[in-house]
Design a protein around this motif. Structure first.
Motif, mmCIF file in Angstrom:
data_model
loop_
_atom_site.group_PDB
_atom_site.id
_atom_site.type_symbol
_atom_site.label_atom_id
_atom_site.label_comp_id
_atom_site.label_asym_id
_atom_site.label_seq_id
_atom_site.Cartn_x
_atom_site.Cartn_y
_atom_site.Cartn_z
ATOM 1 N N ALA A 85 0.847 -1.200 0.000
ATOM 2 C CA ALA A 85 0.000 0.000 0.000
ATOM 3 C C ALA A 85 0.879 1.247 0.000
ATOM 4 C CB ALA A 85 -0.927 0.003 1.212
ATOM 5 N N CYS A 86 1.806 1.314 -0.950
ATOM 6 C CA CYS A 86 2.684 2.484 -1.040
ATOM 7 C C CYS A 86 1.850 3.732 -1.314
ATOM 8 C CB CYS A 86 3.723 2.282 -2.144
ATOM 9 S SG CYS A 86 4.851 0.901 -1.833
ATOM 10 N N THR A 87 2.177 4.814 -0.655
ATOM 11 C CA THR A 87 1.342 6.007 -0.739
ATOM 12 C C THR A 87 1.572 6.821 -2.007
ATOM 13 O OG1 THR A 87 2.929 7.350 0.520
ATOM 14 C CG2 THR A 87 1.215 6.191 1.762
ATOM 15 N N PHE A 88 2.584 6.462 -2.798
ATOM 16 C CA PHE A 88 2.843 7.182 -4.045
ATOM 17 C C PHE A 88 2.238 6.487 -5.259
ATOM 18 C CE2 PHE A 88 6.227 4.033 -3.887
ATOM 19 C CZ PHE A 88 6.312 3.600 -5.198
ATOM 20 N N CYS A 89 1.844 5.235 -5.127
ATOM 21 C CA CYS A 89 1.588 4.373 -6.288
ATOM 22 C C CYS A 89 0.110 4.290 -6.639
ATOM 23 C CB CYS A 89 2.136 2.981 -6.014
ATOM 24 S SG CYS A 89 2.029 1.861 -7.431
ATOM 25 N N ASN A 90 -0.180 4.278 -7.934
ATOM 26 C CA ASN A 90 -1.561 4.203 -8.403
ATOM 27 C C ASN A 90 -2.030 2.790 -8.719
ATOM 28 O OD1 ASN A 90 -3.962 5.713 -9.033
ATOM 29 N ND2 ASN A 90 -3.608 5.188 -11.185
ATOM 30 N N ASN A 179 16.549 -4.448 -12.507
ATOM 31 C CA ASN A 179 16.181 -3.144 -11.964
ATOM 32 C C ASN A 179 15.342 -3.344 -10.708
ATOM 33 O OD1 ASN A 179 15.377 -0.506 -11.516
ATOM 34 N ND2 ASN A 179 14.452 -0.195 -13.518
ATOM 35 N N HIS A 180 15.677 -2.589 -9.691
ATOM 36 C CA HIS A 180 14.832 -2.528 -8.487
ATOM 37 C C HIS A 180 14.924 -1.110 -7.954
ATOM 38 C CE1 HIS A 180 12.802 -3.349 -4.770
ATOM 39 N NE2 HIS A 180 13.853 -2.940 -4.081
ATOM 40 N N ASN A 181 13.800 -0.438 -7.847
ATOM 41 C CA ASN A 181 13.788 0.972 -7.464
ATOM 42 C C ASN A 181 13.784 1.160 -5.951
ATOM 43 O OD1 ASN A 181 13.805 2.002 -10.079
ATOM 44 N ND2 ASN A 181 11.570 1.904 -10.246
ATOM 45 N N LEU A 182 14.654 2.049 -5.476
ATOM 46 C CA LEU A 182 14.605 2.454 -4.072
ATOM 47 C C LEU A 182 13.450 3.419 -3.823
ATOM 48 C CD1 LEU A 182 18.356 3.029 -3.121
ATOM 49 C CD2 LEU A 182 16.962 0.987 -2.836
ATOM 50 N N GLU A 183 13.042 4.147 -4.827
ATOM 51 C CA GLU A 183 11.890 5.052 -4.848
ATOM 52 C C GLU A 183 12.106 6.375 -4.127
ATOM 53 O OE1 GLU A 183 9.930 4.286 -6.998
ATOM 54 O OE2 GLU A 183 9.346 2.188 -6.967
ATOM 55 N N THR A 184 12.677 6.331 -2.910
ATOM 56 C CA THR A 184 12.847 7.572 -2.157
ATOM 57 C C THR A 184 13.986 7.420 -1.149
ATOM 58 O OG1 THR A 184 11.652 9.273 -0.882
ATOM 59 C CG2 THR A 184 11.169 6.964 -0.353
ATOM 60 N N VAL A 185 14.186 8.440 -0.347
ATOM 61 C CA VAL A 185 15.282 8.433 0.632
ATOM 62 C C VAL A 185 14.833 7.674 1.882
ATOM 63 C CG1 VAL A 185 16.155 10.619 -0.262
ATOM 64 C CG2 VAL A 185 14.550 10.652 1.658
ATOM 65 N N ALA A 190 8.858 5.146 5.774
ATOM 66 C CA ALA A 190 7.696 4.785 6.588
ATOM 67 C C ALA A 190 6.407 5.381 6.031
ATOM 68 C CB ALA A 190 7.909 5.242 8.030
ATOM 69 N N GLU A 191 6.500 6.549 5.427
ATOM 70 C CA GLU A 191 5.326 7.205 4.876
ATOM 71 C C GLU A 191 5.088 6.837 3.423
ATOM 72 O OE1 GLU A 191 2.088 9.486 3.830
ATOM 73 O OE2 GLU A 191 2.772 8.808 5.789
ATOM 74 N N VAL A 192 6.150 6.795 2.637
ATOM 75 C CA VAL A 192 6.019 6.630 1.188
ATOM 76 C C VAL A 192 5.982 5.169 0.777
ATOM 77 C CG1 VAL A 192 7.175 7.076 -1.031
ATOM 78 C CG2 VAL A 192 7.083 8.863 0.721
ATOM 79 N N ARG A 193 6.776 4.348 1.418
ATOM 80 C CA ARG A 193 6.925 2.952 0.997
ATOM 81 C C ARG A 193 6.751 2.000 2.183
ATOM 82 N NH1 ARG A 193 12.148 0.072 -1.698
ATOM 83 N NH2 ARG A 193 11.026 -1.504 -2.852
ATOM 84 N N PRO A 194 5.634 2.063 2.881
ATOM 85 C CA PRO A 194 5.435 1.191 4.036
ATOM 86 C C PRO A 194 5.453 -0.273 3.605
ATOM 87 C CG PRO A 194 3.360 2.202 3.384
ATOM 88 C CD PRO A 194 4.424 2.878 2.590
ATOM 89 N N GLY A 195 6.019 -1.085 4.450
ATOM 90 C CA GLY A 195 6.138 -2.502 4.113
ATOM 91 C C GLY A 195 7.467 -2.840 3.481
ATOM 92 N N ALA A 196 8.181 -1.828 2.978
ATOM 93 C CA ALA A 196 9.501 -2.047 2.384
ATOM 94 C C ALA A 196 10.582 -1.611 3.372
ATOM 95 C CB ALA A 196 9.631 -1.279 1.076
ATOM 96 N N HIS A 260 0.163 10.446 -1.515
ATOM 97 C CA HIS A 260 1.154 11.318 -0.882
ATOM 98 C C HIS A 260 1.205 12.660 -1.608
ATOM 99 C CE1 HIS A 260 5.016 12.820 0.574
ATOM 100 N NE2 HIS A 260 4.993 11.885 1.495
ATOM 101 N N PRO A 261 1.203 13.771 -0.881
ATOM 102 C CA PRO A 261 1.221 15.078 -1.541
ATOM 103 C C PRO A 261 2.556 15.363 -2.221
ATOM 104 C CG PRO A 261 1.442 15.340 0.828
ATOM 105 C CD PRO A 261 1.142 13.890 0.594
ATOM 106 N N ILE A 262 2.503 16.195 -3.237
ATOM 107 C CA ILE A 262 3.726 16.693 -3.867
ATOM 108 C C ILE A 262 4.273 17.820 -3.007
ATOM 109 C CG2 ILE A 262 4.684 17.877 -5.881
ATOM 110 C CD1 ILE A 262 2.557 16.541 -7.581
ATOM 111 N N ALA A 263 5.517 17.679 -2.561
ATOM 112 C CA ALA A 263 6.135 18.741 -1.771
ATOM 113 C C ALA A 263 6.515 19.920 -2.661
ATOM 114 C CB ALA A 263 7.364 18.206 -1.046
#
Length: 317
Positions: A85-90, A179-185, A190-196, A260-263
Motif C-alpha cells: 500500500a505504497c502512498t505514491f503508487c496508483n 532493476n529494483h527501485n529504491l523510490e525515495t530516501v 515509513a510514509e512513502v513505501r510502508p512494508g519495504a 502522498h502530496p507533492i512537496a
C-alpha cells in the motif's frame, strides 16, 4: 492520466480515510500531450487481445502516449492487484489475482508481435506467494527468449522481502538488466513505501551484482516528495557502494488527492545538477529529468549503457 477522486477508494481502499491533498498546478515542463496516435491504439489493442496488464496504464504514467506510439510498453505480470500500500503508487491494492500460468507465453507472444528490440517486465508485489513471484519472472524471461531470441530483457522486480532464494531464481534466468527501485530516501520510507525496507532493497541490488557481475543493475528514485539534496546524494553513494550501474531520477506526480502530496516540483536545472553529480560518483548512466521513469526510453538507454561499459573498460586498459 489522473484518476477521478471517486475512484480512489475502489482502487485504494486503504487510502479512503486519508485527507485529500490537492496537487499544485503543474509547471510547463511537466505537461504532456494526451495519447491518441494510431500506434498507441494498436499497442493498446494488442495488450487487450493478449490479456496483459501494463504498468503504463496501471500506474498512470505520463509518458504512455509517447512510449506506446513507439510500441514500447512495460508489461506488468502477476496480476494487477498489489499486496502493498505504497502512498505514491496508483496500482490497485487489495486481494491479489490468481497467478496465470499462461501469462509468460502471452508476454513472449506480445514481444514477438511488437518486434521489440528491448522489453521491460515488471510486477505488482506478491507478498502472498512463497517466492514473491520470482519463479514467474524466470518463466517469463524464458518465454521471451523462446519467442524473440534477439530481444534484450530488463526486469523491474519487487523487493522479495523475506523470500529466501527469490533473487537467485531471477538472476539464474539471465535478464540483461536487473532493476529494483529504491523510490525515495530512507527517512521517507515509513510514509512513502510502508512494508519495504531501504537497506533490504540495497542488499538485493548488491546481491544481484554479486550473483552476475557481468549483468547490469539499475535503480531509480522520485524527487519532490519532501527529500533534501543531501539525502539524495547519500542514496547515490549507497547505490554506488552496491555497484549499481544505472540511476534514474524523476519527478513524483500525485495520482489522486488521496496519495502522498507533492512537496514541490523540481526544476529541470536541478535535475541536470543531479545528473552531473551522479555521473561524477561513477554511475555508467544517469537519466534525470522531470518525466524520467524507470522504463522510459529503456531500449535506447540499454544500448548506451553497453557502450558506456565498453568505454569504461577501454579506459582501464
Amino acid at each position: 492520466m489522473t484518476l477521478p477522486t471517486a475512484d480512489a477508494p475502489l482502487r485504494h481502499p486503504e487510502k479512503a480515510a486519508r485527507p485529500d491533498s490537492a496537487s499544485p498546478k503543474k509547471p510547463p515542463w511537466i505537461r504532456v500531450k494526451a495519447p491518441g496516435s494510431p500506434e498507441y491504439h494498436a499497442t493498446r489493442r494488442l495488450m487487450r487481445e493478449l490479456q496483459l496488464n501494463t504498468v503504463c496504464e496501471e500506474a498512470a504514467c505520463p509518458n504512455i502516449g509517447e512510449c506506446w506510439k513507439e510500441k514500447h510498453a512495460t508489461v506488468m505480470i502477476l496480476g494487477a492487484v498489489c499486496t502493498r500500500a505504497c502512498t505514491f503508487c496508483n496500482v490497485a491494492t487489495g486481494r491479489p489475482d490468481q497467478v496465470d500460468p499462461q501469462e509468460p507465453a502471452r508476454v513472449g507472444d506480445a514481444v514477438a508481435k511488437l518486434g521489440l528490440n528491448h522489453i521491460v517486465v515488471t510486477s505488482v508485489d506478491r507478498d502472498d506467494l512463497e517466492d514473491g513471484g520470482a519463479g514467474h519472472f524466470a518463466r517469463t524471461i524464458k518465454a521471451i527468449r523462446a519467442a524473440a531470441a534477439n530481444t534484450t530483457i530488463e526486469v523491474l522486480v519487487p523487493d522479495f522481502l523475506r523470500k529466501d532464494g527469490a533473487i537467485e531464481t531471477v538472476i539464474a534466468a539471465r535478464p540483461d538488466v536487473l532493476n529494483h527501485n529504491l523510490e525515495t530516501v530512507p527517512r521517507l520510507y515509513a510514509e512513502v513505501r510502508p512494508g519495504a525496507r531501504y537497506f533490504h532493497s540495497l542488499r538485493l541490488l548488491d546481491q544481484a551484482k554479486r550473483l552476475d557481475p557481468l549483468g547490469f543493475t539499475k535503480s531509480g528514485i522520485m524527487v519532490g516528495l519532501g527529500e533534501g539534496k543531501t539525502e539524495v546524494l547519500q542514496v547515490m553513494d549507497d547505490l554506488r557502494a552496491a555497484e549499481v550501474d544505472f540511476l534514474t531520477i524523476g519527478q513524483y506526480l500525485q495520482p489522486t488527492p488521496k496519495h502522498h502530496p507533492i512537496a514541490r516540483f523540481v526544476t529541470p536545472e536541478e535535475f541536470e545538477s543531479y545528473r552531473r553529480l551522479a555521473l561524477g560518483k561513477g554511475f555508467l548512466m544517469v537519466s534525470a529529468s522531470p518525466l524520467t521513469r524507470s522504463s522510459y526510453h529503456a531500449g535506447d538507454d540499454f544500448a548506451r549503457l553497453k557502450a558506456a561499459r565498453a568505454a569504461s573498460l577501454g579506459d582501464r586498459g
